[in-house]
Design an enzyme around this catalytic site. Structure first.
Site, PDB file in Angstrom:
ATOM      1  N   TYR A  28       7.791 -14.223  52.295  1.00  0.00           N
ATOM      2  CA  TYR A  28       7.350 -13.042  51.569  1.00  0.00           C
ATOM      3  C   TYR A  28       5.868 -13.211  51.277  1.00  0.00           C
ATOM      4  CZ  TYR A  28       9.746  -9.002  49.547  1.00  0.00           C
ATOM      5  OH  TYR A  28      10.279  -7.757  49.319  1.00  0.00           O
ATOM      6  N   HIS A 188       6.852  -0.197  43.619  1.00  0.00           N
ATOM      7  CA  HIS A 188       7.350  -1.454  44.175  1.00  0.00           C
ATOM      8  C   HIS A 188       8.278  -2.215  43.231  1.00  0.00           C
ATOM      9  CE1 HIS A 188       3.836  -0.657  46.785  1.00  0.00           C
ATOM     10  NE2 HIS A 188       4.600  -1.205  47.702  1.00  0.00           N
ATOM     11  N   ARG A 218      -1.407  -4.642  57.907  1.00  0.00           N
ATOM     12  CA  ARG A 218      -0.299  -5.580  57.741  1.00  0.00           C
ATOM     13  C   ARG A 218       0.916  -5.003  58.444  1.00  0.00           C
ATOM     14  NH1 ARG A 218       3.676  -4.540  53.711  1.00  0.00           N
ATOM     15  NH2 ARG A 218       4.140  -6.772  53.601  1.00  0.00           N
ATOM     16  N   ASN A 220       5.194  -4.785  58.359  1.00  0.00           N
ATOM     17  CA  ASN A 220       6.409  -4.947  57.571  1.00  0.00           C
ATOM     18  C   ASN A 220       7.614  -4.741  58.487  1.00  0.00           C
ATOM     19  OD1 ASN A 220       7.951  -5.339  55.266  1.00  0.00           O
ATOM     20  ND2 ASN A 220       7.823  -3.202  54.620  1.00  0.00           N
ATOM     21  N   TYR A 313      18.553  -6.033  49.354  1.00  0.00           N
ATOM     22  CA  TYR A 313      17.605  -4.924  49.231  1.00  0.00           C
ATOM     23  C   TYR A 313      17.365  -4.262  50.589  1.00  0.00           C
ATOM     24  CZ  TYR A 313      13.209  -2.435  48.690  1.00  0.00           C
ATOM     25  OH  TYR A 313      12.234  -1.470  48.714  1.00  0.00           O
TER      26      TYR A 313
END
Length: 329
Positions: A28, A188, A218, A220, A313
């Site tokens: 993470y 978030h 980035r 994800n 999640y």
């Protein structure tokens, strides 16, 4: 009825693989890096431009984007005071597109009078910057009808970054209508560990300090909640995709599970100072990933090493072991 992007394209050649070459376990991190840099992967390469049109699938993606916007105009949210930033966003991207895709797109500027041509979609539009009446749509919607990225604008208010404008047709189990106006922290908060481990705070500070002369990106990832290349798995479309994964798992059809990859770009717009946070979504089936041994082995290991709260999640707790086993068999 939605139109999925075509199944025949070999997506792996331009797929922004979300894991470092030597990564073997779930990590993470903010994982931000400079944009506009080519990156080689086991499947090909990606990353030369801010906007990846999508090759042969560009027309399919944009047809789906326009269908969604026509059916649900609330996928565009622009809070009061954000229109100057939307014009800033439009001109930044049109200028970039004209430079990076000159064979298909041209931009002619004469002061505030602008002509935009996109030969791939048949767009030929003349407008005046700042004059909403000179466009058929607001500037954010006009841009969203030309590029495949979802578009978000965030601005600092009261010492926090807030999501104050956005065009989002390809959300992953969230709603632009619900999130508009929320702070970065509020958005978030549901994500496990982000706030507790300080990742949200570091990401927000990064956006606040983002310089105007550099672009960052980035990547994800998750396993998609849809069992096809359907990009729109927003809460608004839940009836369309809600039963996909239970059905595929029950059928043991793990090859049709989709790795959903979101390539995000962060840009400080030059005139308004707003930060744009774009999201370009890619899909690759586990069948396609299995054909590339390095990716197959890596994804299986990362799925199995993902902490349980994060797996829950992401919605993969119940089937990640079976999916990983399928990849390795």
């Amino acid at each position: 009825m939605s139109t999925n992007i075509s199944e025949g394209t070999k997506y792996t050649t331009t797929l922004p693989w979300p894991f470092a070459e030597d990564q073997q376990d779930f990590q993470y991190s903010v994982n931000v890096e400079p944009a506009r840099m080519r990156k080689k992967t086991a499947g090909g390469e990606w990353g030369a431009n801010i906007v990846d049109l999508g090759g042969d699938d560009y027309a399919h993606i944009m047809k789906e984007r326009r269908r969604i916007l026509a059916a649900d105009p609330d996928r565009v949210q622009i809070l009061p005071g954000m229109m100057p930033a939307c014009w800033d966003l439009l001109m930044y991207y049109l200028r970039d597109l004209a430079i990076t895709h000159p064979e298909h797109m041209q931009l002619h500027e004469d002061g505030d009078l602008v002509r935009w041509q996109n030969h791939l979609l048949g767009t030929d539009q003349t407008f005046v910057v700042g004059d909403e009446s000179s466009l058929q749509h607001d500037p954010m919607t006009f841009l969203g009808r030309e590029i495949p990225d979802d578009l978000l604008l965030v601005k600092e208010r009261g010492g926090q970054m807030h999501f104050d404008a956005g065009l989002v047709t390809f959300a992953a189990a969230w709603s632009v209508t619900f999130d508009a106006g929320m702070s970065f922290t509020e958005i978030h908060q549901p994500v496990p560990r982000l706030t507790r481990e300080g990742i949200t705070s570091r990401a927000e500070q990064f956006l606040m300090r983002l310089p105007a002369d550099q672009v960052f990106r980035r990547v994800n990832w998750t396993l998609s909640a849809s069992g096809s290349r359907k990009l729109d798995i927003s809460l608004e479309e839940l009836p369309e995709w809600g039963q996909d994964i239970p059905r595929l798992v029950a059928e043991r059809n793990f090859g049709n599970l989709q790795l959903r990859i979101e390539l995000e770009h962060f840009i400080r717009l030059p005139m308004s100072g707003a930060v744009t946070f774009s999201i370009r979504t890619y899909m690759a089936s586990l069948e396609e990933i299995k054909a590339i041994p390095a990716w197959r082995d890596q994804l299986a290991q990362i799925l199995m090493s993902t902490p349980e709260d994060i797996a829950a999640y992401k919605g993969v707790s119940d089937y990640r072991a079976a999916a990983a086993a399928w990849l390795l068999n």
